[in-house]
Every structure is written in structure tokens, then in C-alpha cells.
Design an enzyme around this catalytic site. Structure first.
Site, mmCIF file in Angstrom:
data_model
loop_
_atom_site.group_PDB
_atom_site.id
_atom_site.type_symbol
_atom_site.label_atom_id
_atom_site.label_comp_id
_atom_site.label_asym_id
_atom_site.label_seq_id
_atom_site.Cartn_x
_atom_site.Cartn_y
_atom_site.Cartn_z
ATOM 1 N N ARG A 1 -1.821 12.343 9.778
ATOM 2 C CA ARG A 1 -0.605 13.392 10.112
ATOM 3 C C ARG A 1 -0.423 14.236 9.443
ATOM 4 O O ARG A 1 -0.805 14.095 8.118
ATOM 5 C CB ARG A 1 0.439 12.409 10.398
ATOM 6 C CG ARG A 1 0.579 11.371 11.489
ATOM 7 C CD ARG A 1 1.983 11.023 11.507
ATOM 8 N NE ARG A 1 1.799 9.825 12.787
ATOM 9 C CZ ARG A 1 2.189 8.646 12.632
ATOM 10 N NH1 ARG A 1 2.509 8.219 11.700
ATOM 11 N NH2 ARG A 1 1.940 7.889 13.847
ATOM 12 N N ASP B 1 0.713 -1.307 0.020
ATOM 13 C CA ASP B 1 -0.032 0.039 -0.100
ATOM 14 C C ASP B 1 0.825 1.377 -0.038
ATOM 15 O O ASP B 1 0.264 2.518 -0.344
ATOM 16 C CB ASP B 1 -0.927 -0.104 1.244
ATOM 17 C CG ASP B 1 0.036 -0.290 2.523
ATOM 18 O OD1 ASP B 1 0.933 -0.217 2.646
ATOM 19 O OD2 ASP B 1 -0.719 -0.013 3.516
ATOM 20 N N HIS B 2 2.122 1.021 0.400
ATOM 21 C CA HIS B 2 2.912 2.438 0.692
ATOM 22 C C HIS B 2 3.810 2.966 -0.696
ATOM 23 O O HIS B 2 4.298 4.031 -0.481
ATOM 24 C CB HIS B 2 3.903 2.141 1.714
ATOM 25 C CG HIS B 2 3.369 2.573 3.011
ATOM 26 N ND1 HIS B 2 2.044 1.788 3.558
ATOM 27 C CD2 HIS B 2 3.858 3.376 4.082
ATOM 28 C CE1 HIS B 2 1.883 2.670 4.903
ATOM 29 N NE2 HIS B 2 2.933 3.230 5.143
ATOM 30 N N SER C 1 5.248 7.511 13.040
ATOM 31 C CA SER C 1 5.490 6.531 12.409
ATOM 32 C C SER C 1 6.309 5.336 13.113
ATOM 33 O O SER C 1 6.984 5.735 13.973
ATOM 34 C CB SER C 1 5.883 6.506 10.997
ATOM 35 O OG SER C 1 6.467 5.324 10.403
ATOM 36 N N ASP D 1 3.086 -0.840 11.581
ATOM 37 C CA ASP D 1 2.602 0.569 11.186
ATOM 38 C C ASP D 1 1.792 1.126 12.386
ATOM 39 O O ASP D 1 1.222 0.469 13.146
ATOM 40 C CB ASP D 1 1.401 0.495 10.076
ATOM 41 C CG ASP D 1 1.361 1.987 9.394
ATOM 42 O OD1 ASP D 1 1.863 2.247 8.365
ATOM 43 O OD2 ASP D 1 0.290 2.484 9.950
ATOM 44 N N ARG E 1 8.158 3.274 11.670
ATOM 45 C CA ARG E 1 9.143 2.761 11.157
ATOM 46 C C ARG E 1 10.689 2.515 11.601
ATOM 47 O O ARG E 1 11.265 3.550 12.489
ATOM 48 C CB ARG E 1 9.578 3.838 9.904
ATOM 49 C CG ARG E 1 9.841 5.110 10.175
ATOM 50 C CD ARG E 1 9.826 6.201 8.935
ATOM 51 N NE ARG E 1 8.548 6.636 8.820
ATOM 52 C CZ ARG E 1 8.011 7.626 8.086
ATOM 53 N NH1 ARG E 1 9.003 8.495 7.776
ATOM 54 N NH2 ARG E 1 6.980 7.719 7.836
#
Length: 734
Positions: free
Chosen positions: A428, A104-105, A623, A169, A625
């Protein structure tokens, strides 16, 4: 009363494969629920119901680390690359729990859904092939590009009352809208669970927000439109809880969840939940650490921003505030969708606003984009006419993906550095997040408010009271939109985009080219040498907010998420250096020249100079990440010292063998200057709860000694000594 362990056992009906394939899991009887001998919150029932050692686990909110056995792992397309690379490094043949990858990213918004998807498949072919083959090899389900956003897919297929799900996520808490505990983590945490290792979580404190009969647990969201009490609306509130630092949020089981489960093909799970509905709510008399009362009748539509999602304004007042602050009031682009607000009802409410404008001959004054949350949502809003209405009012329907929400937006209407305002229904709005332009003033609000403001074209428009002028010159006022919670007909599933892992994957190969610029196999980080950290150079002393977007930017950098060395070229390029007030400009302590942060870190690494970062409050918020932890470790960092950390980032740093440390006295932040050197002592006796000593060495020869706190437990200290959690996993396999 029936023991909760029975409920856990019955409700662990899991989806191993595609949309409709189910199997049963057997839960461990949760004797901890009996030994606590007190009423439990819903979050405690679910979390403690997944303890690895229910009888022996020490439980104290905010202090002890719980060892848990989650039911499922979900990974989005960017973080999945590093997670799967780490899993490959573990040497294990298959994942131990049901797991999925969601592409999706990596789909950039340019021209529209179909064209953007074709382009993404072409330029990301190497990465998609890696994820698909790695999924097939190691037993992980694969949702192809165009399937939709991970959190909407989870809501439609995998979330259910009582589930414990972790996702790579930070907005994984979205699943709380269906009564599950869904928590965002870094990739290394996901690897632990996929490897069958108990997952550690500090026992959360529990807050509750009470309003009109609904409750939020483990964290509460801020002020948003009050009518969002369908399952997808509850998911929106849980999604946004991440923005105020909540570990996760959850709603108790109710008839709206039953309705949504049934409509998405899970009537069997809905019936089971109904059977145990009295247990899928908090016990009477249970204790909360904080009670927040919200009077829904007093809430007004709000809009948050710019540059942070926790700066809230009533929509009625934001125009005046913008004029006072010098923010642009003209809206260049309105954007609806994202994992936060892209449900069928969200699209329907926006279309209801658009219909009113079209009835008076109006279209959007601002550019307008629509991001469906999933292929199922896209297909259904096309069938039911919502998509066409949104096009008619001037909108462009983008691909079923994250798109501009995470910086995947090839924006042509402005130049970098040009001051402008956009309004989104995303979660965000940090500086530069959506379009890499630090002068874009991004505001977040509900989809219907975005649509109304895009039609008016200005922040000064209040849709509750202000009038628009129709094509015929007559003034009219928008009525509050209404839309069906769920489609009257069944959802249209659209194209089948799911790849189930084969039963026999012995012949499956996963290739990573040594010359690839997108993917890179991982090398183990070096072990701790058994000594204190002497004379650490300060790479940067950060001023103010430093999110994971500042530490490891998204947008164009997403293409390097599977290549640690390449993506490390974005290390801390968004952080503000307190020495000169600039981003991506730090002093090289050897040459005394100012240069980019990654270049300076590489210089230090090449010359054997170990370094540290000094940060402010809530360092690493945003995030999940883990690249924001992998990159400093890869380039020679040893410690990050701050006033405080965001939960996920602190854990990610520990996983990669770094030392996340906090000032025992926050005022000590001011004692350290960018030209100082630091020595961290006490590592030979590194134990839980015992502060470390830091000696600050100033250039003039003077020294100061301060204390640094940490939250390491025994297991996490073993990660540090081994060099990383993955290194420790390999040690235990020998």
C-alpha cells in the site's frame, strides 16, 4: 471420483501449537457439494467444504450469506488487542478453534533490527504482556516480538491446501499461495470464530485469471513481475488481490507448493495434498463469473503509484510520467520487505542486483532498508550471505516486523510537508501511510526493481535498458536477477519466539489497569431504542477516496489500538471535508466554528447530538482495522451513508451496531450538504432487501426524500437492534 468431503477431512491436519505440533480435525461431510450437481471451482470446493449446514445452506454467488466454520484464526499485534478485549468481554473461557497472536505491528524502524526490537519491547511492554497473558489464559498461541510478519509466519507454519483461515489483517489472502482460502476480517469476526459461532460471508463471485498454466480465483492481481510462480510468489499475487477489492485469492495445488511445504517441515501435509492433488484444482467445466486472460510474455516490470496501489506505470515510462506530473524523480529511500515481498527468493533476487553494483564499485544513491519477513528468513539470509550483501550496498536490515509499511518509521531525512519520493516493495502507498507525510510520493514495485532504483537513485532509470557508470568510469547494464526459490540447506529457524498456551490456565491472570493509556476494557454499546433516527447531524461529508488510513490512521496511533477512547482522537483526521477541501477541519453545527473532526464528534456526543458521515465510492478500503468502525460508534455516530463500501469495513460497521447504507441513486450524494440534517425512517420494519427512507432537511426549511439500500441479513439486523454483535452474543448466552 472420491467425494471432496473426504479430502477436506484428510487435509484438516492443523497446527495447534508451535512450529511442528499437529493434531487431526474431523470435517463435516460436505453434502452441499453433491446437491449442487455441477463442476466446482477450487474456491467453491474449499469454501463450501467448510459450511456449517452443508445440506441446508442456500448458495447463490454474490447474494446469499454463507455460514462457515473456519479452521483457524490469526491476529496481528495491533488488531489482536481489540479482538482479545472483545473476547474477554464475551465471558467465554477458551477459544474454540486454533488461534494465534503475532506481534509484528508495534516495532518502529529507527536504527536497525536489534536496537529497534529492544526499544519496542521496552515501550510496548504493557501491551505485549497483555497479549501474552491473554493468549495463555484463553488458549491462544503467542508469537513474540521479533518473530516476523503475520502473513509470512502463516505461510511458514499454518497455511496448507484446502484450509479456511481468517486473519485480522486485510492481507491475510497471502496464504492463497499455498492453496488455502485465507480471508481478512475485523476483530469482531475473529471473536465469533474463536467463540465457536459460525462465521458469515457473502457468497463470493469467482473470477479467474489464466496465464501460462496458472490460475487466480476469487480475485485477480494487477500487473506485476511475471516470474513469481513459486509459492511465495503466488502468495505475493494473492496478497495484492486485496488492493483491488478481492475477498481473497487462491492458486491450485502444484509441485511448487509441495516443495515449499516440505522445506518448511510439513512433508506430511505435502504428501497428503499429493494424494488428493486431482481434487485440489478446479473441476473441468466449472463456471466463473469473469475470465481474465494474461499473456505473461507481454508483461513488463511495472511500478504503481503514487498515493494508490492501483495506478500502474511501466518502469520504462514512470520517469517521464513523473516529470510531466511534477512528482519528484529523485528517490530518497528504497525499502524492500513487508508481508508482500520478503521471502528467501525475494531477498536473494535483491542481493543478486546488489552484487552487480558492488562488482562495479557502486552503492545505493538512495537510502536503502531491508525488512525480513520472519525470524526464519532473517536467520537464513544471514547464514547464506544475502543480508551482508544488502548491507554492503548501503542497506540497513530492520527488525522482522511491518515497520515502515504500516507507518512505524521514525524518518529523519525529511520534514513533514516536504515533497519527496520513496519506492517500496510494500502493498500500500496511500497518502501519509508510510511516514505520516502527505507529501511523500510512495511507489510500490518488486524488491529487485526497488533495489535497482535505489542504486540509480532516480525514477528515470530503466534497469532493462539503461546503463550505470561504475567506479572505474565504465558503463554497465544490470542483468536480470536470479536466485534460489528456497535455500539449498534447510531453513535456519533462528531464535525460538513462539509461546504455546498452557494446558491448565486456571491460575493465569490478565490485568488491565484502569489508568492505562494503552489498554482499556470495553463497555457495551447502547441498544437501539426502537425508534427511527431523527435529525442526525452530518459530522463530515467526505470528498473522494476515504480509506481506513483516512478514518483511523496508523503510524504513531498504533500504540492506542487497545484503548478505544484514546485512539478515537484520530477519527477521520485524514478525510477531506467537501465543505472546505481540508483534512481534519469540520464545522460544528452548534457553534458554527471549524475544528478537528474528533473534537467535533466529542462535542456532539457530550450534548446528545447523534451524527452521520457521508462518503464517496469504496468507503473504508484498505486495512481490516475495525477501529475505523469502533471509533465512530464510540463517539456517537449512528450511520455511514456512501456510494459504496469496501467489504471488510462494511461488515465491521455492522458488527458495532452502526448502519452502513448506500445511496439507491449514487447521484443523491450531491443532494446532501454538510449543513443539512438527516432522518432515517423504516427501522421499525427493518428487513433484508427493503430500502430505508432518508429525509434530507435543508436549513432553508425545504426537504427531499431519497432511498438508502443496505445489505443486512436477519442475523445482522439482530446485531443492530442489540447494539452490536458482541451484545447479541451475550444475549444468546443468557
Amino acid at each position: 471420483m472420491a467425494p471432496y468431503s473426504l479430502l477436506v477431512t484428510r487435509l484438516q491436519k492443523e497446527r495447534q501449537g508451535g512450529r511442528r505440533s499437529c493434531s487431526w480435525h474431523q470435517a463435516t461431510p460436505c453434502s452441499s457439494l453433491h446437491r449442487l450437481n455441477r463442476p466446482l471451482t477450487l474456491s467453491e470446493k474449499i469454501v463450501y467444504g467448510h459450511l456449517d449446514d452443508p445440506a441446508g445452506q442456500e448458495i447463490e454467488r454474490g447474494k446469499t450469506y454463507l455460514r462457515l466454520r473456519p479452521d483457524r484464526v490469526a491476529m496481528q499485534g495491533a488488531t489482536a488487542q481489540m479482538a482479545m478485549l472483545q473476547f474477554i468481554s464475551s465471558g467465554l473461557p477458551k477459544v474454540a478453534v486454533p488461534s494465534t497472536i503475532h506481534c509484528d505491528h508495534l516495532i518502529e524502524a529507527q536504527l536497525g533490527g536489534e536496537k529497534d526490537l529492544r526499544r519496542a519491547k521496552d515501550i510496548n511492554q504493557e501491551v505485549y504482556n497483555f497479549l501474552a497473558t491473554a493468549g495463555a489464559k484463553y488458549g491462544v498461541g503467542f508469537w513474540r516480538p521479533g518473530s516476523g510478519i503475520i502473513h509470512q509466519i502463516i505461510l511458514e507454519n499454518y497455511a496448507y491446501p484446502g484450509v479456511l483461515l481468517i486473519g485480522t489483517d486485510s492481507h491475510t489472502p497471502n496464504g492463497g499461495g499455498l492453496g488455502g482460502i485465507c480471508i481478512g476480517v475485523g476483530g469482531a469476526d475473529a471473536v465469533d470464530v474463536m467463540a465457536g459461532i459460525p462465521w458469515e460471508l457473502k457468497c463470493p463471485k469467482v473470477r479467474v485469471g489464466m496465464a501460462a498454466g496458472w490460475w487466480l480465483q476469487l480475485g485477480t492481481a494487477g500487473t506485476w513481475d511475471p516470474g513469481l510462480l513459486c509459492s511465495t510468489g503466488m502468495a505475493t499475487i494473492c496478497n495484492m488481490g486485496a488492493e483491488i477489492g478481492a475477498t481473497t485469492s487462491v492458486f491450485p495445488y502444484n509441485h511448487r507448493m509441495k516443495k515449499y511445504l516440505s522445506k518448511t517441515g510439513r512433508a506430511d501435509i505435502a504428501n497428503l495434498a499429493d494424494e488428493f492433488k486431482d481434487h485440489l484444482v478446479p473441476d473441468p467445466g466449472c463456471h466463473y463469473d469473469q475470465l481474465i486472460e494474461i499473456n505473461l510474455s507481454e508483461l513488463k516490470p511495472h511500478i504503481n503509484g503514487p498515493f494508490t496501489p492501483d495506478l500502474a506505470h511501466p518502469v520504462a515510462e514512470v520517469g517521464k510520467v513523473a516529470e510531466k506530473e511534477g512528482w519528484p524523480v529523485d528517490i530518497r529511500v528504497g525499502l524492500i520487505g513487508s508481508c508482500t515481498n520478503s521471502s528467501y527468493e525475494d531477498m536473494g533476487r535483491s542481493a543478486a542486483v546488489a552484487k552487480q553494483a558492488l562488482a562495479h564499485g557502486l552503492k545505493c544513491k538512495s537510502q536503502f532498508t531491508i525488512t525480513p519477513g520472519s525470524e526464519q528468513i532473517r536467520a537464513t539470509i544471514e547464514r547464506d550471505g544475502y543480508a551482508q550483501v544488502l548491507r554492503d550496498v548501503g542497506g540497513i536490515v530492520l527488525a522482522n516486523a511491518c515497520g515502515p509499511c504500516i507507518g512505524q518509521w521514525d524518518r529523519k531525512d525529511i520534514k513533514k510537508g516536504e515533497k519527496n519520493t520513496i519506492v517500496t516493495s510494500y502493498n500500500r502507498n496511500f497518502t501519509g501511510r508510510n511516514d505520516a507525510n502527505p507529501e511523500t510520493h510512495a511507489f510500490v514495485t518488486s524488491p529487485e526493481i526497488v533495489t535497482a532504483l535505489a542504486i540509480a537513485g532516480t525514477l528515470k532509470f530503466n534497469p532493462e535498458t539503461d546503463y550505470l557508470t561504475g567506479k572505474d568510469g565504465k558503463k554497465f547494464k544490470l542483468e536480470a536477477p536470479d536466485a534460489d526459490e528456497l535455500p539449498k540447506a534447510e531453513f535456519d529457524p533462528g531464535q525460538d519466539t513462539y509461546q504455546h498456551p498452557p494446558k491448565d490456565s486456571s491460575g493465569q491472570h490478565v490485568d488491565v489497569s484502569p489508568t492505562s493509556q494503552r489498554l482499556q476494557l470495553l463497555e457495551p454499546f447502547d441498544k437501539w431504542d426502537g425508534k427511527d433516527l431523527e435529525d442526525l447531524q452530518i459530522l463530515i461529508k467526505v470528498k473522494g477516496k476515504c480509506t481506513t488510513d483516512h478514518i483511523s490512521a496508523a503510524g504513531p496511533w498504533l500504540k492506542f489500538r487497545g484503548h478505544l477512547d484514546n485512539i478515537s482522537n484520530n477519527l477521520l483526521i485524514g478525510a477531506i471535508n467537501i465543505e472546505n477541501g481540508k483534512a481534519n477541519s469540520v464545522r460544528n453545527a452548534v457553534t458554527q466554528e471549524f475544528g478537528p473532526v474528533p473534537d467535533t464528534a466529542r462535542y456532539y456526543k457530550k450534548h446528545g447530538i447523534r451524527w452521520v458521515v457521508i462518503g464517496d465510492e469504496n468507503y473504508g478500503e484498505g486495512s481490516s482495522r475495525e477501529h475505523a468502525a469502533l471509533e465512530p460508534r464510540h463517539l456517537g455516530g449512528r450511520a455511514i451513508i456512501t456510494k459504496s463500501f469496501a467489504r471488510i469495513h462494511e461488515t465491521n460497521l455492522k458488527k458495532q451496531g452502526l448502519l452502513p447504507l448506500t445511496f439507491a441513486d449514487p447521484a443523491d450524494y450531491n443532494k446532501i450538504h454538510p449543513v443539512d440534517k438527516l432522518t432515517i425512517q423504516g427501522l421499525k420494519d427493518f428487513t433484508p432487501g427493503k430500502p430505508l427512507k432518508c429525509i434530507i432537511k435543508h436549513p432553508n426549511g425545504t426537504q427531499e426524500t431519497i432511498l438508502l439500500n443496505h445489505t443486512f441479513n436477519e442475523t445482522q439486523i439482530e446485531w443492530f437492534r442489540a447494539g452490536s454483535a458482541l451484545n447479541r452474543m451475550k444475549e444468546l448466552q443468557k
